[in-house]
Scaffold this active site. Structure first.
Site, short mmCIF file in Angstrom:
data_model
loop_
_atom_site.label_atom_id
_atom_site.label_comp_id
_atom_site.label_asym_id
_atom_site.label_seq_id
_atom_site.Cartn_x
_atom_site.Cartn_y
_atom_site.Cartn_z
N TYR A 12 0.82 -1.22 0.00
CA TYR A 12 0.00 0.00 0.00
C TYR A 12 0.86 1.27 0.00
O TYR A 12 0.37 2.35 -0.28
CB TYR A 12 -0.96 0.01 1.21
N LYS A 60 3.56 -15.72 1.38
CA LYS A 60 3.47 -16.33 0.06
C LYS A 60 4.91 -16.55 -0.43
O LYS A 60 5.32 -16.06 -1.50
CB LYS A 60 2.67 -15.39 -0.87
N ASP A 63 -2.83 -18.57 0.82
CA ASP A 63 -3.99 -19.20 0.18
C ASP A 63 -4.55 -20.33 1.03
O ASP A 63 -5.77 -20.44 1.23
CB ASP A 63 -3.66 -19.68 -1.25
N ASP A 98 -4.99 -7.24 5.67
CA ASP A 98 -6.21 -6.52 5.34
C ASP A 98 -7.32 -7.52 5.00
O ASP A 98 -8.45 -7.45 5.51
CB ASP A 98 -5.92 -5.61 4.12
#
Ligand code: NAD
Length: 361
Positions: free
Chosen positions: A141, A191, A223, A247
């Site tokens: 972000y 990840k 995931d 988030d």
């Protein structure tokens, strides 16, 4: 000596829920010898109306010289057409930035009385009690380079996910410290099979974990974490992750509980200074009607007592009082299940019921 707390009630139902939370804070604090000196300031739409800006420097200064901040909510249709720079949400982002609030803590707990409020089956959500610790000031972000280029037919856009080890280390320490207050288990979500940034996270989290031999650590791909959250949510205690994954997963975890009006949060700076607020927004549809559920704000002051004052017992007494009120069958409108017809209580009454339960404890 009285401890200074800045109250930022904000807009919509913010002032209603903050007032009940303030009363509960005073009562629970008094039981453990804490006395508070409240300074009330404006943020968001009400600040735009009064001062032409969603956040004044004086407010930031007042927060800096306080022990903790309790915020209600900001925003509403009245200010929706303003330019982005002076919208109420700018006040919220501004205060998080000005106070350096890098760690966002979002507990998701399923109380026995509300087990049917979840969209998941009761036998899956019964006993869920987790905490998502999200890095709030770094990652994709905020990463550079960012932006768009090219014309139609040849357009591209870029955002960069970047973390340095200092940022990873400090949020990881928050997670491990929180785990020590809970069931001593941390799940780091990443990840690392495709992202270099995640590989660095895994390394640094492992290094920090050596300082916490009493806390168990697991690494989990984001995931599969998303799947496990709905399949087996009870397995999680503390989840720590970066801004983007946090988030998404904190909202997923919140929805497992099924009740927006119940969810508290804390955002912490270096040294533990914190801003505490309910997860929900300003709910303009029910504002000013004494219909809001104050329990998210009330549970936010439990987090405040625990985090800013180490008053674990006072925090526990608030949580037990909230559970007792719900166990006795009291519900605000938002907690009714579809088709349920029981009588509901308003915001003020719900606050009083918690105070009465605290008194009895
Ligand atoms: P919202 O959380 O305000 O409301 C969503 C729905 O949940 C509404 O039907 C509302 O009545 C209900 N609800 C929310 N909190 C409740 C409570 N405590 N008791 C009973 N019912 C409750 O989200 P929204 O409608 O998307 O946003 C409304 C405004 O709030 C917007 O201006 C938005 O930008 C702002 N907002 C602010 C924050 C914040 O201040 N942290 C967070 C989210 C949204």
């Amino acid at each position: 000596m009285a401890e200074r707390i800045v109250l930022l009630p904000g807009d919509g139902i913010g002032p209603e829920v903050t007032e009940q939370a303030r009363r509960v804070l005073v009562a629970a604090g008094a039981k453990v010898g804490l006395e508070f000196d409240f300074v009330e300031e404006s943020i968001g739409g009400c600040s735009i109306d009064a001062y032409g800006t969603p956040l004044r420097d004086e407010v930031v200064e007042a927060c800096r010289s306080s022990r903790a901040v309790l915020l209600g909510a900001v925003g509403g249709p009245k200010w929706d057409d303003l330019p982005v720079d002076i919208r109420p949400e700018k006040g919220l982002l501004g205060i998080r930035k000005a106070l350096g609030l890098f760690a966002n803590l979002r507990p998701a707990t399923v109380l026995p009385a509300l087990v049917d409020a979840s969209a998941l089956r009761p036998e899956i959500v019964e006993g869920v009690d987790m905490l998502v610790v999200r890095e709030l000031t770094g990652g994709i972000y905020f990463g550079e380079p960012r932006g768009r280029s090219g014309e139609r037919g040849n357009r591209s856009a870029t955002n960069a996910m970047a973390y340095d080890e200092h940022e990873i280390e400090r949020i990881t320490r928050v997670a491990f410290e929180q785990a020590r207050l809970r069931r001593r288990h941390v799940t780091h979500v990443h990840k690392a099979n495709v992202l270099d940034v995640s590989q660095l996270w895994v390394e640094v989290v492992d290094e920090v974990a050596r300082d916490y031999p009493d806390v168990e650590l697991a690494h989990q791909l984001v995931d599969s974490c998303a799947m496990l959250l709905v399949q087996e949510p009870r397995r999680f205690d503390v989840i720590v992750t970066g801004n983007l994954f946090g988030d998404i997963l904190s909202d997923e975890a919140a929805m497992i509980t099924g009740s927006l009006g119940m969810l508290p949060s804390a955002s912490l700076a270096v040294g533990g200074f914190g801003l505490f607020e309910p997860v929900h927004g300003s709910a303009p549809d029910i504002a000013g009607k004494d219909l809001a559920n104050p329990l998210a704000a009330i549970q936010s002051v439990a987090m405040l007592l625990e985090t800013s004052f180490g008053a674990k017992e006072a925090a526990g007494s608030i949580r037990r009082a909230v559970a007792a009120v719900l166990d006795a069958g009291h519900r605000s409108g938002d907690l009714l299940l579809p088709g349920e017809t029981r009588e509901t209580v308003g915001c003020r009454r719900m606050g009083e019921l918690v105070l009465e339960a605290l008194d009895r404890a």
